[in-house]
Enzyme design. Sequence first.
Site, PDB file in Angstrom:
ATOM      1  N   GLY A 104      32.098  44.641  36.253  1.00  0.00           N
ATOM      2  CA  GLY A 104      31.557  45.947  35.884  1.00  0.00           C
ATOM      3  C   GLY A 104      31.630  46.945  37.028  1.00  0.00           C
ATOM      4  O   GLY A 104      31.949  46.614  38.163  1.00  0.00           O
ATOM      5  N   ASP A 105      31.362  48.191  36.705  1.00  0.00           N
ATOM      6  CA  ASP A 105      31.203  49.274  37.678  1.00  0.00           C
ATOM      7  C   ASP A 105      30.483  50.386  36.902  1.00  0.00           C
ATOM      8  O   ASP A 105      29.857  50.084  35.872  1.00  0.00           O
ATOM      9  CB  ASP A 105      32.586  49.724  38.211  1.00  0.00           C
ATOM     10  CG  ASP A 105      32.461  50.568  39.488  1.00  0.00           C
ATOM     11  OD1 ASP A 105      32.285  49.988  40.553  1.00  0.00           O
ATOM     12  OD2 ASP A 105      32.519  51.809  39.405  1.00  0.00           O
ATOM     13  N   GLN A 115      37.917  48.132  48.020  1.00  0.00           N
ATOM     14  CA  GLN A 115      37.567  46.782  47.563  1.00  0.00           C
ATOM     15  C   GLN A 115      38.263  45.710  48.412  1.00  0.00           C
ATOM     16  O   GLN A 115      37.716  44.641  48.636  1.00  0.00           O
ATOM     17  CB  GLN A 115      37.958  46.637  46.086  1.00  0.00           C
ATOM     18  CG  GLN A 115      37.249  45.512  45.360  1.00  0.00           C
ATOM     19  CD  GLN A 115      35.873  45.900  44.840  1.00  0.00           C
ATOM     20  OE1 GLN A 115      35.714  46.974  44.282  1.00  0.00           O
ATOM     21  NE2 GLN A 115      34.892  45.040  45.017  1.00  0.00           N
ATOM     22  N   LYS A 154      36.087  45.347  51.535  1.00  0.00           N
ATOM     23  CA  LYS A 154      34.759  44.865  51.129  1.00  0.00           C
ATOM     24  C   LYS A 154      34.833  43.372  50.806  1.00  0.00           C
ATOM     25  O   LYS A 154      34.056  42.561  51.299  1.00  0.00           O
ATOM     26  CB  LYS A 154      34.304  45.647  49.896  1.00  0.00           C
ATOM     27  CG  LYS A 154      32.943  45.270  49.395  1.00  0.00           C
ATOM     28  CD  LYS A 154      32.635  45.760  47.982  1.00  0.00           C
ATOM     29  CE  LYS A 154      32.928  47.199  47.717  1.00  0.00           C
ATOM     30  NZ  LYS A 154      32.189  47.722  46.542  1.00  0.00           N
ATOM     31  N   LYS A 183      40.975  47.454  41.083  1.00  0.00           N
ATOM     32  CA  LYS A 183      39.997  48.258  40.343  1.00  0.00           C
ATOM     33  C   LYS A 183      40.671  48.798  39.097  1.00  0.00           C
ATOM     34  O   LYS A 183      41.881  49.052  39.092  1.00  0.00           O
ATOM     35  CB  LYS A 183      39.526  49.431  41.205  1.00  0.00           C
ATOM     36  CG  LYS A 183      38.162  49.940  40.810  1.00  0.00           C
ATOM     37  CD  LYS A 183      37.079  49.156  41.511  1.00  0.00           C
ATOM     38  CE  LYS A 183      35.701  49.570  41.067  1.00  0.00           C
ATOM     39  NZ  LYS A 183      34.667  48.980  41.964  1.00  0.00           N
TER      40      LYS A 183
END
Length: 447
Positions: A165-166, A111, A114, A126
Site C-alpha cells: 500500500g501507499d 525506495q 530505504k 513503486k
Amino acid sequence: MGKLVQKYIDIAKEKNPHEPEFLQTVEEVLTSIEPVLEKHPEYIKAGLIERLIEPERGVMFRVPWVDDKGVVQVNRGYRFQFSSALGPYKGGIRFAPNVYPGILKFLGFEQIFKNSLTGLPIGGGKGGADFDPNGKSDAEIMRFCQSFVTELYRHIGPDTDVPAGDLGVGGREIGYMMGQYKRLANRYDGTWTGKGTSNGGLAGRNEATGFGIVFYAREMLKFFGEEMEGKTVALSGFGNVTWGTATKLTELGAKVITISGPDGYIHDPDGITGKKIDYLVELRNSGKNICAPYAKKFKSAKFFAGKKPWEVKADLYIPCATQNEIQMADAKTMVKNKAKFLCEGSNMPTTNEAIAYLQEHGVKIGPSKAANAGGVACSCLEMSQNAEHIMFTKEDVYRQLEGIMVNIFQLSVDACKRYNLGDNLIAGANIAGFERVAEAMMLQGIV
Ligand code: GLU
C-alpha cells in the site's frame, strides 16, 4: 557540489525534463554520496550511477472500469521497477489524482535506498494510478482494483516484484488486488504485502510505519541528549502513518498536538490521545478526506482552515502526509518558532531548499528514507512469513521492527563518522543506503 555529481544530475534532467519530484530526490541523494564516489572510482567506471538513475523497467497501462452510474471510466496505471540489485522489486502502490511517472519515479528511487537501509533482501519499485479513491463506493474501489491488477498481475510475483500500500491504498484495496491476482495467477503466494491477517498478512503491519518512525525519532533525540517523554509533537496527515505515529508517541509519554488534512489542520493543546486517536481511523474511513469534524467533536481542539501545522510551536515535527509539505516559507516559520527536531514520516516531505535552510539554522533532521523504513521492513517480514507458510506473532514483529529501526539509525551515524559529516543524518542515511546497493551492483556485472 562537485563536477562529478553534476554530470549525473544533468543526465537525469535531460532524460526526465518534466519530472521535478524525481529530479529533486536524484539531486538530494547524489549530492550526499559524492564522497563515496570519490573514494570508489571503480563505481564510476562501471557506470553505476547512470544505471542507478534509470529504472530497470517501467510499465504504463490502461485501467478501464465502470462506475456505479454505468459510465465507463479510464485511468492510467503504472509500475516502475527501479532496482533489483538487493532483491525483488519492493514498494507500494499509490492511488491519487496527481500520480504520474515523476511522482512514482521519485518514490521508486527513494525506495531503493530505504529498502537497503533495512538490511533486508529487497529491491526498490513503486506503482500506482491517477485514480482518486475519495468519494468512491466500495464496489467502485473493488472494480478499479480488479481492473488495475488484470494488467499488473503479469509483471509481479513473490520473487519478482512485491507491491504493497501507499497513499490511497490500504488494507481494503490490497485485499481486492490480492484476490484478483490469486484468481488470475492461480497462486496464493507472498506477492502482496499489507494484507489482512486472515489473508496471510503480518500482525502489526498497519502500525509498523508509524511505530518505526517513533523508534527512529527516539534514537535521534537520544543521540542529541534528549528524551521523548514530555515532548510536544506536531504531526500532519490523519491516515495510517499519522495514526501509528500518534499511538506510539502517546505510549512513550509525548504529547501529539496537531493533525492535518487537505482542508487545514487541528491544534489540540490537550493532546490527541486515546479516543481521539481512534477517531482518526473513523475520519479516514469516512472517505471524505477532511479533518475539520474533529474540532466539532472535541472541544479542546481548534481548526485552522487552509493552514499547515508547521506554524505551531512544538518540540518535534513529524510530517506524515505527502511529498513537499514543508516548503521554504514553512521552514522559516519553524526556525522563528525555534524548532529543534524534524523527523520525516512521509516520503520526501521537505523541499531541498527548506532542508538547507533548516540545517543552516541548526534544526536536526531525520530523513524519511531512514525514519519511515519500518513499514517496508515489516513488509519483508510478511514476505518471509508467506514463503515459510507460518505466522509471526505481533510481539515477534514489534521486537524485530524496533531492532531494525535502531540499526538504521546506527548505520546512518556510522556513515556520518566515516565520512566526517558531523550529525548530518540525511547524508548518513543516503550513504549507508547507497553503499549496500553499490556493492551488490558491482558483484552482478553490467546489468
Ligand atoms: N509505501 C510504503 C513506503 O513508502 C510501504 C512500501 C512496502 O511496504 O512495500 O515505504
